[in-house]
Design an enzyme around this catalytic site. Structure first.
Site, PDB file in Angstrom:
ATOM      1  N   ALA A 196      65.602  64.991 -38.125  1.00 50.10           N
ATOM      2  CA  ALA A 196      66.225  66.259 -38.476  1.00 50.10           C
ATOM      3  C   ALA A 196      65.650  66.681 -39.817  1.00 50.10           C
ATOM      4  O   ALA A 196      65.206  65.834 -40.606  1.00 50.10           O
ATOM      5  CB  ALA A 196      67.734  66.079 -38.588  1.00 50.10           C
ATOM      6  N   GLY A 247      66.264  61.975 -35.786  1.00 53.12           N
ATOM      7  CA  GLY A 247      66.548  62.930 -34.711  1.00 53.12           C
ATOM      8  C   GLY A 247      65.371  63.074 -33.750  1.00 53.12           C
ATOM      9  O   GLY A 247      65.554  63.425 -32.584  1.00 53.12           O
ATOM     10  N   GLU A 294      65.806  60.301 -31.405  1.00 52.91           N
ATOM     11  CA  GLU A 294      66.958  60.648 -30.550  1.00 52.91           C
ATOM     12  C   GLU A 294      66.566  61.699 -29.517  1.00 52.91           C
ATOM     13  O   GLU A 294      66.991  61.636 -28.360  1.00 52.91           O
ATOM     14  CB  GLU A 294      68.118  61.133 -31.427  1.00 52.91           C
ATOM     15  CG  GLU A 294      68.699  60.005 -32.278  1.00 52.91           C
ATOM     16  CD  GLU A 294      69.674  60.484 -33.328  1.00 52.91           C
ATOM     17  OE1 GLU A 294      69.359  61.451 -34.051  1.00 52.91           O
ATOM     18  OE2 GLU A 294      70.763  59.881 -33.438  1.00 52.91           O
ATOM     19  N   GLU A 307      67.867  56.841 -40.823  1.00 52.06           N
ATOM     20  CA  GLU A 307      68.969  57.560 -41.465  1.00 52.06           C
ATOM     21  C   GLU A 307      69.672  56.729 -42.527  1.00 52.06           C
ATOM     22  O   GLU A 307      70.153  57.241 -43.534  1.00 52.06           O
ATOM     23  CB  GLU A 307      70.005  58.019 -40.412  1.00 52.06           C
ATOM     24  CG  GLU A 307      69.520  59.112 -39.470  1.00 52.06           C
ATOM     25  CD  GLU A 307      68.820  58.584 -38.219  1.00 52.06           C
ATOM     26  OE1 GLU A 307      68.383  57.412 -38.223  1.00 52.06           O
ATOM     27  OE2 GLU A 307      68.712  59.362 -37.251  1.00 52.06           O
TER      28      GLU A 307
HETATM   29  N1  DAK Z   1      62.746  66.637 -42.962  1.00 58.25           N
HETATM   30  C1  DAK Z   1      62.121  67.571 -43.726  1.00 58.25           C
HETATM   31  N2  DAK Z   1      60.822  67.478 -44.094  1.00 58.25           N
HETATM   32  C2  DAK Z   1      60.131  66.403 -43.691  1.00 58.25           C
HETATM   33  C3  DAK Z   1      60.718  65.389 -42.898  1.00 58.25           C
HETATM   34  C4  DAK Z   1      62.092  65.532 -42.522  1.00 58.25           C
HETATM   35  N3  DAK Z   1      62.726  64.673 -41.728  1.00 58.25           N
HETATM   36  N4  DAK Z   1      59.778  64.451 -42.664  1.00 58.25           N
HETATM   37  C5  DAK Z   1      58.664  64.868 -43.270  1.00 58.25           C
HETATM   38  N5  DAK Z   1      58.867  66.037 -43.897  1.00 58.25           N
HETATM   39  C6  DAK Z   1      57.931  66.821 -44.664  1.00 58.25           C
HETATM   40  C7  DAK Z   1      57.708  66.214 -46.048  1.00 58.25           C
HETATM   41  O1  DAK Z   1      58.735  66.616 -46.930  1.00 58.25           O
HETATM   42  C8  DAK Z   1      56.356  66.788 -46.410  1.00 58.25           C
HETATM   43  O2  DAK Z   1      56.534  68.126 -46.828  1.00 58.25           O
HETATM   44  P1  DAK Z   1      55.936  68.646 -48.268  1.00 58.25           P
HETATM   45  O3  DAK Z   1      56.529  67.738 -49.276  1.00 58.25           O
HETATM   46  O4  DAK Z   1      54.447  68.474 -48.111  1.00 58.25           O
HETATM   47  O5  DAK Z   1      56.393  70.087 -48.353  1.00 58.25           O
HETATM   48  C9  DAK Z   1      55.629  66.831 -45.066  1.00 58.25           C
HETATM   49  O6  DAK Z   1      56.640  66.784 -44.063  1.00 58.25           O
HETATM   50  C10 DAK Z   1      54.699  65.644 -44.866  1.00 58.25           C
HETATM   51  O7  DAK Z   1      55.455  64.469 -45.091  1.00 58.25           O
HETATM   52  P2  DAK Z   1      54.982  63.311 -46.093  1.00 58.25           P
HETATM   53  O8  DAK Z   1      54.156  63.866 -47.203  1.00 58.25           O
HETATM   54  O9  DAK Z   1      56.205  62.549 -46.470  1.00 58.25           O
HETATM   55  O10 DAK Z   1      54.036  62.465 -45.129  1.00 58.25           O
HETATM   56  P3  DAK Z   1      53.770  60.896 -45.171  1.00 58.25           P
HETATM   57  O11 DAK Z   1      52.696  60.652 -44.176  1.00 58.25           O
HETATM   58  O12 DAK Z   1      53.567  60.404 -46.577  1.00 58.25           O
HETATM   59  O13 DAK Z   1      55.122  60.226 -44.652  1.00 58.25           O
HETATM   60  C11 DAK Z   1      57.023  60.005 -43.136  1.00 58.25           C
HETATM   61  C12 DAK Z   1      55.541  60.468 -43.328  1.00 58.25           C
HETATM   62  C13 DAK Z   1      57.454  60.417 -41.744  1.00 58.25           C
HETATM   63  C14 DAK Z   1      57.063  58.457 -43.251  1.00 58.25           C
HETATM   64  C15 DAK Z   1      57.901  60.626 -44.242  1.00 58.25           C
HETATM   65  O14 DAK Z   1      57.649  62.043 -44.262  1.00 58.25           O
HETATM   66  C16 DAK Z   1      59.358  60.402 -44.020  1.00 58.25           C
HETATM   67  O15 DAK Z   1      59.878  59.322 -44.335  1.00 58.25           O
HETATM   68  N6  DAK Z   1      60.054  61.444 -43.549  1.00 58.25           N
HETATM   69  C17 DAK Z   1      61.499  61.401 -43.367  1.00 58.25           C
HETATM   70  C18 DAK Z   1      61.860  60.597 -42.176  1.00 58.25           C
HETATM   71  C19 DAK Z   1      63.383  60.507 -41.992  1.00 58.25           C
HETATM   72  O16 DAK Z   1      64.089  60.072 -42.917  1.00 58.25           O
HETATM   73  N7  DAK Z   1      63.888  60.957 -40.842  1.00 58.25           N
HETATM   74  C20 DAK Z   1      65.297  60.935 -40.561  1.00 58.25           C
HETATM   75  C21 DAK Z   1      65.914  62.209 -41.046  1.00 58.25           C
HETATM   76  S1  DAK Z   1      67.674  62.217 -40.811  1.00 58.25           S
HETATM   77  C22 DAK Z   1      72.993  65.135 -36.027  1.00 58.25           C
HETATM   78  C23 DAK Z   1      71.841  65.138 -35.288  1.00 58.25           C
HETATM   79  C24 DAK Z   1      70.697  64.519 -35.767  1.00 58.25           C
HETATM   80  C25 DAK Z   1      70.705  63.904 -36.999  1.00 58.25           C
HETATM   81  C26 DAK Z   1      71.844  63.897 -37.739  1.00 58.25           C
HETATM   82  C27 DAK Z   1      73.010  64.506 -37.274  1.00 58.25           C
HETATM   83  N8  DAK Z   1      74.216  65.766 -35.593  1.00 58.25           N
HETATM   84  C28 DAK Z   1      74.134  66.565 -34.300  1.00 58.25           C
HETATM   85  C29 DAK Z   1      75.422  65.633 -36.254  1.00 58.25           C
HETATM   86  C30 DAK Z   1      69.455  63.312 -37.471  1.00 58.25           C
HETATM   87  C31 DAK Z   1      69.236  62.933 -38.745  1.00 58.25           C
HETATM   88  C32 DAK Z   1      67.877  62.588 -39.158  1.00 58.25           C
HETATM   89  O17 DAK Z   1      66.938  62.609 -38.400  1.00 58.25           O
END
Ligand code: DAK
Length: 261
Positions: free
Chosen positions: A69, A112, A115, A135
């Site tokens: 997400a 997400g 998921e 998460e």
């Molecule tokens: N959200 C927003 N931006 C993201 C992102 C994300 N999840 N993942 C990557 N980006 C963005 C980065 O911010 C970066 O943007 P700029 O800074 O260049 O503007 C760009 O994508 C490239 O990412 P990186 O520079 O970080 O690239 P790397 O290769 O160094 O790293 C990475 C890739 C995938 C390991 C890293 O980006 C990362 O850790 N990303 C976050 C992964 C994460 O934490 N995902 C879980 C998010 S929480 C619900 C339904 C669903 C959910 C919750 C509730 N309900 C219906 C209630 C779900 C929650 C989640 O998924």
């Protein structure tokens, strides 16, 4: 030709009954915003209504299926915002899509994104795919079925490890745990998914629909209830023209022509 009604999806015209939907938000590794999920649910509405579409293949980019997400958007939601979360309707739409949904996955498939992939009926991934529920690193937990679908797919121990440590698994682990059905070379993931989709698209749409429903039913219910559903579905199919055609074609040693009747 791509359907330009969408800003964050590429939706080309269906080919031989297969509708491809590509998540397209490369600047954020396909992080799922509310608007993007809404577009996806509209694209699935279209695919559901279009008789030409028999199977949908959902894919991302070579770098990411989806990295979760959108964290930046999530940061602006408080508890009430989450309670009234509009994304819930989109997730419901994806859950109840009645045609086969195949996920073709390369790169990051996290949070997400993982998921979303687990909503698919068949998951095919490149050797470069990484599956995870990170998460916990954000002080939250999976919210779109990650704790429930993952445990059904890979068992308790690995699901717990992924959910509690946030550490991803690679494609090989995902395959041996049963999360995905096949691993391909990264550049062949979409082609393989389209090939599997084409095989399904040739079958009777009625049989495919009821078979999908029966398998999903079996995951949510006890054996006796699942078997009862299977029996009813089987009985329904025995009254279809497609069943007559399938059996006649076998006996006449020819390819069946299913009409969905
Ligand atoms: N959200 C927003 N931006 C993201 C992102 C994300 N999840 N993942 C990557 N980006 C963005 C980065 O911010 C970066 O943007 P700029 O800074 O260049 O503007 C760009 O994508 C490239 O990412 P990186 O520079 O970080 O690239 P790397 O290769 O160094 O790293 C990475 C890739 C995938 C390991 C890293 O980006 C990362 O850790 N990303 C976050 C992964 C994460 O934490 N995902 C879980 C998010 S929480 C619900 C339904 C669903 C959910 C919750 C509730 N309900 C219906 C209630 C779900 C929650 C989640 O998924």
């Amino acid at each position: 030709m791509s359907n330009s009604a969408y800003e964050m999806l590429n939706v080309p015209s269906p080919v031989n009954g297969v509708q491809q939907i590509q998540l397209h938000r490369p600047e954020a590794l396909n992080a799922l915003t509310t608007a993007m999920l809404n577009e996806l649910s509209l694209a699935l509405d279209d695919a559901e209504a279009n008789e030409m579409v028999k199977v949908v293949v959902l894919t991302g980019s070579s770098r990411a299926f989806a990295a979760g997400a959108d964290v930046k958007e999530m940061a602006s939601r408080d508890m009430v915002g989450i309670l009234n979360d509009p994304r819930q309707q989109s997730w419901q739409r994806i859950t109840h899509f009645s045609k086969p949904l195949i996920a073709a996955i390369n790169g990051y498939c996290l949070g997400g994104g993982c998921e979303l992939a687990m909503h698919a009926d068949i998951l095919i991934a490149g050797t470069d795919a990484k599956f995870g529920q990170p998460e916990i690193n954000l002080g939250i937990m999976p919210g779109a079925g990650g704790t429930q679908r993952l445990v059904r797919a890979v068992g308790k121990s690995l699901a717990m490890q992924m959910v509690l440590t946030g550490q991803p698994i690679d494609a090989n682990q995902a395959k041996s745990a049963g999360l995905i059905s096949e691993i391909t070379q990264p550049e062949l993931t979409l082609t393989r998914a389209m090939d599997v989709a084409s095989l399904i698209a040739e079958k009777s749409t009625l049989a495919v629909r009821l078979a999908k429903e029966a398998v999903l039913k079996g995951m949510d219910t006890d054996l006796a209830t699942g078997l009862r559903f299977e029996r009813h579905a089987f009985t329904v199919l025995s009254g279809t023209k497609d069943r007559d055609e399938g059996i006649a074609a076998f006996l006449e040693k020819r390819k069946p022509t299913f009409t969905g009747q």
